[in-house]
Design an enzyme around this catalytic site. Structure first.
Site, PDB file in Angstrom:
ATOM      1  N   CYS A 166      -5.489  47.811  59.212  1.00  0.00           N
ATOM      2  CA  CYS A 166      -5.002  48.402  57.944  1.00  0.00           C
ATOM      3  C   CYS A 166      -3.518  48.144  57.758  1.00  0.00           C
ATOM      4  O   CYS A 166      -2.995  48.330  56.674  1.00  0.00           O
ATOM      5  CB  CYS A 166      -5.278  49.894  57.945  1.00  0.00           C
TER       6      CYS A 166
ATOM      7  N   THR B   4     -14.446  56.014  50.968  1.00  0.00           N
ATOM      8  CA  THR B   4     -15.089  56.996  51.847  1.00  0.00           C
ATOM      9  C   THR B   4     -14.189  58.214  52.008  1.00  0.00           C
ATOM     10  O   THR B   4     -14.650  59.354  52.013  1.00  0.00           O
ATOM     11  CB  THR B   4     -15.388  56.366  53.208  1.00  0.00           C
TER      12      THR B   4
ATOM     13  N   GLU C  66      -7.886  45.772  48.533  1.00  0.00           N
ATOM     14  CA  GLU C  66      -7.886  45.523  49.981  1.00  0.00           C
ATOM     15  C   GLU C  66      -9.037  44.592  50.349  1.00  0.00           C
ATOM     16  O   GLU C  66     -10.184  44.871  50.042  1.00  0.00           O
ATOM     17  CB  GLU C  66      -8.038  46.845  50.750  1.00  0.00           C
TER      18      GLU C  66
ATOM     19  N   GLU D 244      -6.666  58.704  57.045  1.00  0.00           N
ATOM     20  CA  GLU D 244      -5.940  57.429  57.229  1.00  0.00           C
ATOM     21  C   GLU D 244      -6.791  56.352  56.587  1.00  0.00           C
ATOM     22  O   GLU D 244      -7.858  56.024  57.106  1.00  0.00           O
ATOM     23  CB  GLU D 244      -5.777  57.143  58.718  1.00  0.00           C
TER      24      GLU D 244
ATOM     25  N   LYS E  38     -17.773  60.926  65.616  1.00  0.00           N
ATOM     26  CA  LYS E  38     -18.687  59.830  65.296  1.00  0.00           C
ATOM     27  C   LYS E  38     -17.896  58.535  65.145  1.00  0.00           C
ATOM     28  O   LYS E  38     -17.046  58.432  64.258  1.00  0.00           O
ATOM     29  CB  LYS E  38     -19.440  60.100  63.989  1.00  0.00           C
TER      30      LYS E  38
ATOM     31  N   THR F  32     -10.760  53.799  51.721  1.00  0.00           N
ATOM     32  CA  THR F  32     -10.254  54.753  50.717  1.00  0.00           C
ATOM     33  C   THR F  32     -11.399  55.414  49.965  1.00  0.00           C
ATOM     34  O   THR F  32     -11.384  56.632  49.737  1.00  0.00           O
ATOM     35  CB  THR F  32      -9.280  54.030  49.766  1.00  0.00           C
TER      36      THR F  32
ATOM     37  N   GLY G  18     -10.650  55.237  57.770  1.00  0.00           N
ATOM     38  CA  GLY G  18     -11.654  54.322  57.213  1.00  0.00           C
ATOM     39  C   GLY G  18     -11.260  53.927  55.812  1.00  0.00           C
ATOM     40  O   GLY G  18     -10.069  53.942  55.454  1.00  0.00           O
TER      41      GLY G  18
HETATM   42  O1  TXE Z   1     -15.115  52.110  56.429  1.00  0.00           O
HETATM   43  P1  TXE Z   1     -15.936  53.383  56.127  1.00  0.00           P
HETATM   44  P2  TXE Z   1     -15.680  50.762  56.867  1.00  0.00           P
HETATM   45  C1  TXE Z   1     -11.212  49.749  54.994  1.00  0.00           C
HETATM   46  C2  TXE Z   1     -11.489  48.286  54.836  1.00  0.00           C
HETATM   47  C3  TXE Z   1     -12.971  48.203  54.952  1.00  0.00           C
HETATM   48  C4  TXE Z   1     -13.357  49.464  54.235  1.00  0.00           C
HETATM   49  C5  TXE Z   1     -14.697  49.927  54.668  1.00  0.00           C
HETATM   50  O2  TXE Z   1     -11.128  47.867  53.530  1.00  0.00           O
HETATM   51  O3  TXE Z   1     -13.496  47.090  54.298  1.00  0.00           O
HETATM   52  O4  TXE Z   1     -12.400  50.434  54.649  1.00  0.00           O
HETATM   53  O5  TXE Z   1     -14.715  49.850  56.103  1.00  0.00           O
HETATM   54  C6  TXE Z   1     -17.993  56.754  58.396  1.00  0.00           C
HETATM   55  N1  TXE Z   1     -19.086  60.730  55.334  1.00  0.00           N
HETATM   56  N2  TXE Z   1     -10.889  50.125  56.352  1.00  0.00           N
HETATM   57  O6  TXE Z   1     -17.051  50.453  56.376  1.00  0.00           O
HETATM   58  O7  TXE Z   1     -17.178  53.155  55.398  1.00  0.00           O
HETATM   59  C7  TXE Z   1     -18.505  55.435  58.931  1.00  0.00           C
HETATM   60  O8  TXE Z   1     -19.770  55.603  59.558  1.00  0.00           O
HETATM   61  C8  TXE Z   1     -18.586  60.707  56.585  1.00  0.00           C
HETATM   62  C9  TXE Z   1      -9.571  50.584  56.618  1.00  0.00           C
HETATM   63  O9  TXE Z   1     -15.478  50.868  58.345  1.00  0.00           O
HETATM   64  O10 TXE Z   1     -14.914  54.235  55.552  1.00  0.00           O
HETATM   65  C10 TXE Z   1     -17.413  55.074  59.925  1.00  0.00           C
HETATM   66  O11 TXE Z   1     -17.603  55.778  61.130  1.00  0.00           O
HETATM   67  N3  TXE Z   1     -18.358  59.571  57.278  1.00  0.00           N
HETATM   68  C11 TXE Z   1      -9.513  51.411  57.868  1.00  0.00           C
HETATM   69  C12 TXE Z   1     -16.156  55.562  59.223  1.00  0.00           C
HETATM   70  O12 TXE Z   1     -16.585  56.534  58.286  1.00  0.00           O
HETATM   71  C13 TXE Z   1     -18.622  58.395  56.659  1.00  0.00           C
HETATM   72  C14 TXE Z   1     -10.224  50.752  59.017  1.00  0.00           C
HETATM   73  C15 TXE Z   1     -15.426  54.459  58.475  1.00  0.00           C
HETATM   74  O13 TXE Z   1     -16.366  53.882  57.606  1.00  0.00           O
HETATM   75  C16 TXE Z   1     -19.137  58.335  55.347  1.00  0.00           C
HETATM   76  C17 TXE Z   1     -11.537  50.342  58.622  1.00  0.00           C
HETATM   77  C18 TXE Z   1     -19.363  59.570  54.683  1.00  0.00           C
HETATM   78  N4  TXE Z   1     -19.848  59.612  53.442  1.00  0.00           N
HETATM   79  C19 TXE Z   1     -11.848  50.045  57.311  1.00  0.00           C
HETATM   80  N5  TXE Z   1     -19.298  57.007  55.020  1.00  0.00           N
HETATM   81  C20 TXE Z   1      -8.120  51.716  58.340  1.00  0.00           C
HETATM   82  N6  TXE Z   1      -7.378  52.496  57.573  1.00  0.00           N
HETATM   83  O14 TXE Z   1      -7.742  51.285  59.412  1.00  0.00           O
HETATM   84  C21 TXE Z   1     -18.897  56.294  56.083  1.00  0.00           C
HETATM   85  N7  TXE Z   1     -18.502  57.111  57.078  1.00  0.00           N
END
Ligand code: TXE
Length: 483
Positions: free
Chosen positions: A285, A233, A387, A251, A176, A231, A229
């Protein structure tokens, strides 16, 4: 391979609407308008995708590395041949400059696929010989059906970073992408169809994280979750996956220090620091969002850095002269702007940027933030601990190595760190003491795909890249045979 306004799930080799038949608006951040729709999938779609992956597993896992190598190379070739379409899709979905999508995102995506397609040909394991008794050897077998969930900042780059090793190792996948940036994953499904990837080997289910993503994490027939994604989540996913004993690769976020000593190569440092601060609108990140400068260099650095940041061209991502595009969504723009307000409340001085940029014409409703440099904050305030993940950096002076190490290591994160110095002994000392998974000395974002990639503390669990990824996506079985 064209934009499809109506993105569909990719299940058992076919493009399908979600069972709910409901859809989510997909915004173009550069104009703030809806430009396509994506499936609002739920656990029923995930269930179908898991069944498809289970059906495909026996054949794909026993196909042999040579034939998996060939199919993966075909997919990589198709992505490369369609660079323009993929890059335009990536830029439209994320708001990043088209030039960046063309030069980094899409080339790295097909490089990921080729890297793991070839790595699997050389993937070996170990044997342990007992003198008089027996020979041991380790089998590394694919896990089965695995889940890959990726974020919105580098969509295809991070999606393929997971998909490629999982497929190369013989697993089948339910994946996904972020609901904010689904388009290139959709185009990848078209590339898989064209390449002749057997049905069910890769299944892509689009939808919300807390619905579709959660259904993937909860599904008992999915053996491992590879996630990139936030932290928070990551912690939610770990809570669900742990009692189900799934393998986990997380990650997560970062708040990376960029430490600049007075003896550095100033020209190399300053040009790289502008990039490490604001590339992809600061939504990487690995960006160095906390800049620490040795006192004797601080004023010279501040003046030159702010001068260069002010010259960055904010504009329509499709324009070739654009350095800074839009951030990914309205809510993310509001989050980043709220942190700039917080910084001011905490006593920060905004040296440049600090506000939303309202464009003219088609981009007037786009999500643009001026690249922002803030000084005068303590290392332990919220602005320097949390962050922000946008075009915002803080700068501050330091006097001693011990002092800057304390600042650098003071956050809950530990993803990467950058050090600028010509003193090699100091570089070794800093590398050893910095709490991070990746240390760059006199460079930034120099990436060898064979190296272990990941963070410590709240930046994640496990490592991606090279053998680490192939070992994550295989199970080690020791076989001991008596002589
Ligand atoms: O991440 P999310 P987002 C950080 C950055 C950003 C924050 C949130 O600070 O502001 O994370 O970003 C899926 N069960 N990074 O909103 O929400 C979601 O649909 C399963 C750092 O992108 O973590 C998406 O596909 N899946 C990071 C993915 O998780 C779930 C890069 C990431 O979403 C879920 C991006 C759940 N309960 C953001 N909730 C890096 N390390 O590079 C969400 N998702």
């Amino acid at each position: 391979m064209k934009f499809d306004k109506n993105i569909r799930n990719f299940i058992y080799g076919e493009l399908k609407a979600p069972i709910s038949n409901s859809h989510i608006d997909n915004y173009d951040p550069s104009t703030g308008t809806v430009y396509s729709k994506i499936p609002d999938s739920d656990e029923r779609d995930v269930g179908r995708a898991v069944k498809a992956a289970q059906l495909a597993f026996p054949h794909w896992s026993s196909l042999g590395v040579e034939r998996r190598f060939r199919v993966l190379l075909r997919i990589a070739d198709i992505v490369e041949q369609h660079l323009e379409e993929f890059a335009l899709a990536e830029s439209t979905d994320t708001g990043k400059p088209l030039s960046l999508a063309k030069s980094v995102d899409i080339p790295r995506a097909h490089a990921n696929i080729r890297f793991f397609a070839t790595s699997i040909l050389h993937f070996s394991s170990e044997s342990h010989q007992m003198e008089k008794e027996a020979i041991n050897f380790t089998l590394r077998q694919p896990l089965g059906v695995v889940g890959c969930i990726s974020p919105w900042n580098l969509p295809l780059y991070l999606f393929t970073w997971k998909i490629a090793p999982a497929l190369a190792a013989g697993n089948t996948i339910v994946a996904k992408p972020s609901e904010l940036t689904p388009m290139t994953a959709y185009l990848l499904s078209l590339a898989c169809i064209e390449a002749g990837l057997p049905p069910g080997v890769l299944n892509i289910v689009h939808g919300y994280g807390n619905k579709t993503g959660q259904a993937i994490v909860e599904h008992d027939d999915i053996k491992a979750i590879s996630f990139t994604g936030g932290t928070n989540t990551g912690s939610t996913i770990a809570r669900i996956a742990a009692p189900r004993f799934k393998k986990l690769s997380l990650e997560l976020g970062g708040k990376n220090p960029n430490i600049i000593f007075a003896d550095c190569d100033f020209d190399k440092m300053i040009s790289t620091t502008v990039r490490s601060s604001f590339a992809n609108q600061g939504q990487i990140c690995l960006c160095g969002s906390r800049i620490f400068v040795e006192s004797q260099l601080y004023n010279v650095f501040k003046e030159e850095f702010v001068k260069r940041v002010k010259k960055l061209n904010i504009g329509n991502p499709l324009a070739t002269k654009t350095d800074q595009g839009a951030v990914v969504s309205r809510s993310h723009m509001e989050k980043v702007l709220s942190y700039i307000e917080l910084a001011k409340q905490e006593g920060g001085i905004v040296l440049c940027g600090g506000e939303r940029v309202i464009m003219k014409g088609k981009q007037k409703d786009g999500y643009y933030i001026a690249p922002t440099v803030i000084e005068g904050l303590p290392h332990d305030c919220r602005t320097n601990q949390e962050e922000i993940f946008g075009p915002v950096v803080t700068i501050m002076p330091f006097n001693k190595e011990e002092e800057v190490l304390k600042y650098a290591n003071s956050t809950v994160y530990g993803l990467s760190a950058t050090v600028w110095t010509k003193d090699i002994d100091r570089a070794h000392r800093m590398a050893e003491k910095l709490e991070a998974g990746i240390i760059w000395v006199n460079t930034w974002m120099t990436r060898d795909l064979r190296t272990p990639f990941g963070g410590v503390k709240n930046s994640g669990v496990g490592r991606e890249g090279g053998l680490e990824a192939l070992r994550f996506f295989t199970e080690a079985k020791n076989v001991c045979i008596r002589y």
